[in-house]
Motif scaffolding. Structure first.
Motif, PDB file in Angstrom:
ATOM      1  N   THR A 258      78.686   2.811  68.899  1.00 20.41           N
ATOM      2  CA  THR A 258      78.837   1.551  68.171  1.00 20.41           C
ATOM      3  C   THR A 258      79.896   0.638  68.776  1.00 20.41           C
ATOM      4  OG1 THR A 258      80.221   2.747  66.587  1.00 20.41           O
ATOM      5  CG2 THR A 258      77.950   2.332  65.948  1.00 20.41           C
ATOM      6  N   TYR A 262      78.967  -3.022  70.239  1.00 21.70           N
ATOM      7  CA  TYR A 262      79.558  -4.257  69.726  1.00 21.70           C
ATOM      8  C   TYR A 262      80.039  -5.151  70.863  1.00 21.70           C
ATOM      9  CZ  TYR A 262      82.068  -7.434  66.645  1.00 21.70           C
ATOM     10  OH  TYR A 262      82.480  -8.562  65.971  1.00 21.70           O
ATOM     11  N   THR A 273      69.364   0.698  64.700  1.00 18.12           N
ATOM     12  CA  THR A 273      69.605   2.133  64.798  1.00 18.12           C
ATOM     13  C   THR A 273      68.593   2.893  63.952  1.00 18.12           C
ATOM     14  OG1 THR A 273      71.175   2.152  62.931  1.00 18.12           O
ATOM     15  CG2 THR A 273      72.074   1.757  65.136  1.00 18.12           C
ATOM     16  N   LEU A 288      79.467   1.398  61.564  1.00 21.45           N
ATOM     17  CA  LEU A 288      79.011   0.079  61.997  1.00 21.45           C
ATOM     18  C   LEU A 288      79.920  -1.022  61.447  1.00 21.45           C
ATOM     19  CD1 LEU A 288      75.167   0.554  61.491  1.00 21.45           C
ATOM     20  CD2 LEU A 288      76.278   0.109  63.685  1.00 21.45           C
ATOM     21  N   ALA A 309      71.981  -3.852  62.102  1.00 25.91           N
ATOM     22  CA  ALA A 309      73.311  -4.447  61.995  1.00 25.91           C
ATOM     23  C   ALA A 309      73.378  -5.702  62.863  1.00 25.91           C
ATOM     24  CB  ALA A 309      74.385  -3.448  62.416  1.00 25.91           C
TER      25      ALA A 309
END
Length: 314
Positions: A258, A262, A273, A288, A309
């Motif tokens: 993660t 990002y 995911t 997340l 996300a």
């Protein structure tokens, strides 16, 4: 040549890692016998319906079968498989009964009989997955057909975790997007991303069998000029900027990616995911959000969870 069938009685949670262990041991494909299949409403619009025999299914959990050539190394290979499966508990994966049986099977029967289980399946509003040997005609002008050869590895692309991932890609891919596929397996998500409008995909998997499978399947679907399949440990060393990163792997592995995801995703981009069991849903969501993502969707199919996300615009 004689072949040996290895059958492992395990859990739904362990399907992906056990299948990977069998592929690494030399199996060219796996058969998953899940009792939940007996209760599914199979559409007659896509493919031929076949009669499932309840006696072939466990009362609980799943059978995962693979086929290995009978040779002088078979005993050693089976012992290594047993040890690798047992070691999954160190990753907090429930392996259930973990009962392993071995039997010989006729080569001619094995080589063709398994194909009857794989038929075209419509898995979303636009996407249909079909094995290479099936003739299939689109039922609508905007239907997307993904051809896979399940004999290579990693099944037919119709496992709930894969279906959830493809459905998410269908909702969020924009024309011209750059996509990164982490844990590419068969390459089905990479292929789907291109056919949905992505300009290019970088597909990564640590398993060389997966890289080979991705390479072959993208050629089958004539998207090899837009998908690059590479052997790599998750996102380590990756420096490309992506509009979408999709990762259909175990929850424990997702949380290892993660922070890097990002950094790689452009503002306003998405991290899709999947492969998350319900018990690990909060773990992934918390991770997340801690890394700066906003979880905008949580979807469920059978026992599996998918999360989408978004990286904030600024």
């Amino acid at each position: 040549m004689k072949w040996s069938e290895i059958k492992i009685h395990t859990t739904n949670e362990a399907i992906e890692p056990v299948s990977n262990i069998l592929h690494e041991a030399g199996a060219s494909g796996v058969v998953i016998e899940d009792r939940n299949d007996l209760n599914k409403d199979w559409s007659t619009m896509y493919g031929t319906i076949y009669e499932l025999d309840p006696d072939n299914y466990p009362e609980e959990g799943v059978y995962i079968k693979a086929y290995l050539p009978v040779n002088s190394f078979l005993g050693e290979t089976v012992d290594e498989i047993k040890q690798a499966v047992s070691n999954l508990v160190t990753f907090d994966i429930d392996i259930g009964h973990n009962h392993v049986t071995i039997s010989e099977i006729n080569e001619e029967e094995w080589a063709t009989a398994w194909k009857k289980y794989y038929k075209p399946v419509k898995i979303s509003d636009r996407i249909t997955i079909t094995p290479t040997w099936e003739d299939y005609e689109p039922v609508s002008s905007d239907e997307i057909i993904i051809e896979l050869d399940p004999g290579m590895a990693f099944g037919t692309g119709t496992h709930p975790t894969t279906v959830l991932s493809l459905q998410a890609l269908e909702r969020y891919i924009q024309t011209g997007d750059h996509v990164v596929d982490v844990g590419s397996g068969s390459g089905v998500l990479s292929i789907g991303a291109i056919l949905l409008g992505a300009s290019n995909v970088q597909a990564y998997d640590l398993d060389e069998v997966a890289v080979k499978s991705t390479t072959i399947n993208v050629k089958l679907n004539q998207v090899q000029d837009r998908v690059t399949a590479l052997q790599n440990d998750l996102l380590k060393g990756v420096d490309t900027q992506a509009d979408v990163i999709v990762s259909n792997i175990l929850a424990e592995i997702i949380v290892q990616t993660t922070e890097e995801a990002y950094q790689l995703i452009r503002p306003g981009g998405y991290f899709i995911t999947s492969g998350i069991i319900n018990a690990k849903k909060d773990l992934v969501r918390s991770d997340l959000e801690d890394k700066g993502f906003e979880v905008i969707e949580v979807n469920k199919m059978e026992e599996w969870i998918s999360m989408i996300a978004k990286k904030p615009e600024s």
